[in-house]
Design a protein around this motif. Structure first.
Motif, PDB file in Angstrom:
ATOM      1  N   SER A 219      14.139 -22.267 -48.423  1.00 53.67           N
ATOM      2  CA  SER A 219      13.475 -23.136 -49.400  1.00 53.67           C
ATOM      3  C   SER A 219      11.974 -22.888 -49.430  1.00 53.67           C
ATOM      4  CB  SER A 219      13.760 -24.602 -49.060  1.00 53.67           C
ATOM      5  OG  SER A 219      15.143 -24.885 -49.128  1.00 53.67           O
ATOM      6  N   SER A 220      11.407 -22.581 -48.272  1.00 53.23           N
ATOM      7  CA  SER A 220       9.964 -22.311 -48.222  1.00 53.23           C
ATOM      8  C   SER A 220       9.603 -21.002 -48.914  1.00 53.23           C
ATOM      9  CB  SER A 220       9.489 -22.279 -46.766  1.00 53.23           C
ATOM     10  OG  SER A 220       9.989 -21.132 -46.091  1.00 53.23           O
ATOM     11  N   MET A 221      10.604 -20.131 -49.138  1.00 52.68           N
ATOM     12  CA  MET A 221      10.361 -18.866 -49.842  1.00 52.68           C
ATOM     13  C   MET A 221      10.350 -19.031 -51.357  1.00 52.68           C
ATOM     14  SD  MET A 221      10.075 -16.425 -47.473  1.00 52.68           S
ATOM     15  CE  MET A 221       9.220 -17.616 -46.435  1.00 52.68           C
ATOM     16  N   VAL A 222      10.878 -20.168 -51.828  1.00 52.77           N
ATOM     17  CA  VAL A 222      11.009 -20.378 -53.274  1.00 52.77           C
ATOM     18  C   VAL A 222       9.670 -20.290 -54.009  1.00 52.77           C
ATOM     19  CG1 VAL A 222      11.677 -22.049 -55.048  1.00 52.77           C
ATOM     20  CG2 VAL A 222      13.144 -21.678 -53.052  1.00 52.77           C
ATOM     21  N   PRO A 223       8.592 -20.938 -53.548  1.00 50.50           N
ATOM     22  CA  PRO A 223       7.322 -20.803 -54.274  1.00 50.50           C
ATOM     23  C   PRO A 223       6.795 -19.369 -54.315  1.00 50.50           C
ATOM     24  CG  PRO A 223       7.262 -22.688 -52.785  1.00 50.50           C
ATOM     25  CD  PRO A 223       8.490 -21.921 -52.453  1.00 50.50           C
ATOM     26  N   LEU A 224       7.177 -18.542 -53.342  1.00 53.92           N
ATOM     27  CA  LEU A 224       6.712 -17.149 -53.326  1.00 53.92           C
ATOM     28  C   LEU A 224       7.445 -16.300 -54.358  1.00 53.92           C
ATOM     29  CD1 LEU A 224       6.358 -16.321 -49.517  1.00 53.92           C
ATOM     30  CD2 LEU A 224       4.527 -16.597 -51.180  1.00 53.92           C
ATOM     31  N   ASN A 225       8.764 -16.456 -54.417  1.00 59.26           N
ATOM     32  CA  ASN A 225       9.569 -15.632 -55.322  1.00 59.26           C
ATOM     33  C   ASN A 225      10.882 -16.357 -55.603  1.00 59.26           C
ATOM     34  OD1 ASN A 225      10.951 -13.661 -56.727  1.00 59.26           O
ATOM     35  ND2 ASN A 225      10.392 -11.996 -55.352  1.00 59.26           N
ATOM     36  N   ALA A 226      10.845 -17.271 -56.540  1.00 61.22           N
ATOM     37  CA  ALA A 226      12.017 -18.094 -56.847  1.00 61.22           C
ATOM     38  C   ALA A 226      13.161 -17.258 -57.394  1.00 61.22           C
ATOM     39  CB  ALA A 226      11.640 -19.188 -57.839  1.00 61.22           C
ATOM     40  N   ASP A 227      12.852 -16.211 -58.163  1.00 59.26           N
ATOM     41  CA  ASP A 227      13.906 -15.384 -58.750  1.00 59.26           C
ATOM     42  C   ASP A 227      14.726 -14.677 -57.679  1.00 59.26           C
ATOM     43  OD1 ASP A 227      13.202 -16.087 -61.290  1.00 59.26           O
ATOM     44  OD2 ASP A 227      11.927 -14.344 -61.637  1.00 59.26           O
ATOM     45  N   ALA A 228      14.051 -14.129 -56.671  1.00 65.62           N
ATOM     46  CA  ALA A 228      14.766 -13.415 -55.615  1.00 65.62           C
ATOM     47  C   ALA A 228      15.664 -14.363 -54.829  1.00 65.62           C
ATOM     48  CB  ALA A 228      13.764 -12.737 -54.681  1.00 65.62           C
ATOM     49  N   VAL A 229      15.167 -15.568 -54.544  1.00 63.24           N
ATOM     50  CA  VAL A 229      15.972 -16.555 -53.825  1.00 63.24           C
ATOM     51  C   VAL A 229      17.157 -16.978 -54.677  1.00 63.24           C
ATOM     52  CG1 VAL A 229      15.979 -18.840 -52.756  1.00 63.24           C
ATOM     53  CG2 VAL A 229      13.983 -17.368 -52.506  1.00 63.24           C
ATOM     54  N   TRP A 230      16.924 -17.198 -55.962  1.00 64.36           N
ATOM     55  CA  TRP A 230      17.991 -17.618 -56.871  1.00 64.36           C
ATOM     56  C   TRP A 230      19.118 -16.590 -56.908  1.00 64.36           C
ATOM     57  CZ3 TRP A 230      20.544 -16.010 -61.211  1.00 64.36           C
ATOM     58  CH2 TRP A 230      21.209 -16.988 -61.958  1.00 64.36           C
ATOM     59  N   LEU A 231      18.767 -15.319 -57.081  1.00 63.60           N
ATOM     60  CA  LEU A 231      19.777 -14.269 -57.151  1.00 63.60           C
ATOM     61  C   LEU A 231      20.560 -14.157 -55.847  1.00 63.60           C
ATOM     62  CD1 LEU A 231      17.813 -11.499 -59.062  1.00 63.60           C
ATOM     63  CD2 LEU A 231      19.874 -12.655 -59.856  1.00 63.60           C
ATOM     64  N   LEU A 232      19.845 -14.273 -54.743  1.00 65.57           N
ATOM     65  CA  LEU A 232      20.491 -14.151 -53.437  1.00 65.57           C
ATOM     66  C   LEU A 232      21.499 -15.272 -53.216  1.00 65.57           C
ATOM     67  CD1 LEU A 232      20.325 -12.278 -50.965  1.00 65.57           C
ATOM     68  CD2 LEU A 232      18.668 -13.866 -49.988  1.00 65.57           C
ATOM     69  N   MET A 233      21.109 -16.491 -53.576  1.00 62.82           N
ATOM     70  CA  MET A 233      21.991 -17.639 -53.377  1.00 62.82           C
ATOM     71  C   MET A 233      23.137 -17.662 -54.382  1.00 62.82           C
ATOM     72  SD  MET A 233      20.847 -19.150 -50.710  1.00 62.82           S
ATOM     73  CE  MET A 233      20.395 -17.490 -50.149  1.00 62.82           C
ATOM     74  N   MET A 234      22.886 -17.212 -55.602  1.00 68.93           N
ATOM     75  CA  MET A 234      23.946 -17.211 -56.615  1.00 68.93           C
ATOM     76  C   MET A 234      25.065 -16.259 -56.255  1.00 68.93           C
ATOM     77  SD  MET A 234      23.675 -19.374 -59.059  1.00 68.93           S
ATOM     78  CE  MET A 234      24.709 -18.684 -60.340  1.00 68.93           C
ATOM     79  N   ARG A 235      24.773 -15.187 -55.584  1.00 66.87           N
ATOM     80  CA  ARG A 235      25.809 -14.238 -55.177  1.00 66.87           C
ATOM     81  C   ARG A 235      26.707 -14.815 -54.087  1.00 66.87           C
ATOM     82  NH1 ARG A 235      23.033  -9.106 -53.334  1.00 66.87           N
ATOM     83  NH2 ARG A 235      21.306 -10.505 -52.864  1.00 66.87           N
ATOM     84  N   ILE A 236      26.298 -15.947 -53.548  1.00 64.67           N
ATOM     85  CA  ILE A 236      27.125 -16.636 -52.545  1.00 64.67           C
ATOM     86  C   ILE A 236      27.776 -17.872 -53.152  1.00 64.67           C
ATOM     87  CG2 ILE A 236      27.093 -17.850 -50.338  1.00 64.67           C
ATOM     88  CD1 ILE A 236      24.644 -16.154 -49.616  1.00 64.67           C
TER      89      ILE A 236
END
Length: 286
Positions: A219-236
């Motif tokens: 969650s702390s990575m979201v402000p840095l790069n929300a798109d990368a976190v979103w894609l990573l979590m969506m694949r799960i």
């Protein structure tokens, strides 16, 4: 009045004459003051020299077969870096010399040594900042990732009681990663590496404390790069829809992280996705 002016003038003349007669006394006083200032500064320089000498000698014992010695070496390294904190010219070269000993501690077979090495990494990041950024991505993140991958969690309420040392080790590693994030050491392009490192810890069979720490880091990575976190979590969380990136996303499609769906990760992945939605809502309201 004239008599008083004559007296004061005579006194000033006598003082001036006395200074002319004893110039060496003034020079001696100036020299004494200068020496006093030098003596006050000398201990700081000597302190740095001693700290460098001590940590340089300790490095040779970083691979000692005695666990207690290896622990003490990492402790001395941490203390030595603290001693050099106010002298960057000495701190950074010393950190460069000590880094192999720190990374060796991260790969140690004894969990207590790895825990101490995590503290040394946090100390190095706090004092040296961006100087150790590339080293952390090269040495620390892959080491943690390999360790997290080897976990074999069991669905049992006694996990923490049966494996207390492993629990402490995981918490120490996660605390180290969170410290690095709090120090803003990670950058936009680092988010995917950090995210993939934390994925195994989203496993619902692990203790809640571990799961919560992993979710907190992601969650702390979201402000840095929300798109990368979103894609990573969506694949799960939603593997069928993971090929569709979010609107306005500049991140290309990424291949699946796992060969098959990992249902045990999905609940925590959705928690992180909720954090992404909250961040999007916050940015839209600005």
């Amino acid at each position: 009045q004239q008599q008083q002016q004559q007296q004061s003038g005579a006194e000033q003349l006598e003082m001036h004459d006395a200074d002319d007669l004893f110039p060496e006394e003034e020079e001696e006083e100036d020299a004494a003051e200068s020496a006093a200032d030098t003596n006050q500064q000398a201990p700081a320089k000597e302190y740095h020299t001693i700290a460098k000498m001590v940590v340089a000698r300790c490095v040779h014992f970083a691979s000692h077969r005695n666990t207690e010695v290896r622990l003490r070496v990492l402790g001395v390294i941490t203390d030595g870096l603290g001693c050099l904190a106010d002298n960057e010219k000495e701190l950074l070269p010393t950190m460069h010399t000590l880094w192999p000993a720190v990374t060796r501690g991260l790969r140690d077979q004894q969990a207590v040594v790895v825990i101490r090495a995590c503290s040394a990494v946090s100390c190095a990041a706090r004092l040296c900042g961006s100087f150790v950024h590339d080293r952390i991505l090269k040495d620390v993140v892959p080491t943690f990732k390999a360790h997290f991958k080897q976990l074999r969690p069991q669905t049992t309420a006694n996990w923490t009681l049966k494996r207390p040392l492993e629990m402490k080790l995981l918490l120490a590693m996660l605390a180290c990663v969170r410290d690095l994030g709090d120090m803003q050491l990670f950058q936009h392009d680092d988010v995917r590496l950090v995210g993939e490192m934390c994925l195994p810890l989203l496993n619902s069979a692990l203790p809640e404390e571990i799961q919560d720490a992993a979710v907190d880091i992601l969650s702390s990575m979201v402000p840095l790069n929300a798109d990368a976190v979103w894609l990573l979590m969506m694949r799960i969380a939603a593997p069928d829809n993971s090929s569709t990136p979010p609107p306005s996303s500049s991140v290309p499609y990424m291949q699946p992280v796992f060969a098959a769906p990992r249902l045990e990760l999905q609940d925590n992945a959705r928690r992180v996705l909720q954090r992404v939605d909250e961040e999007d809502a916050r940015l839209n309201n600005l």
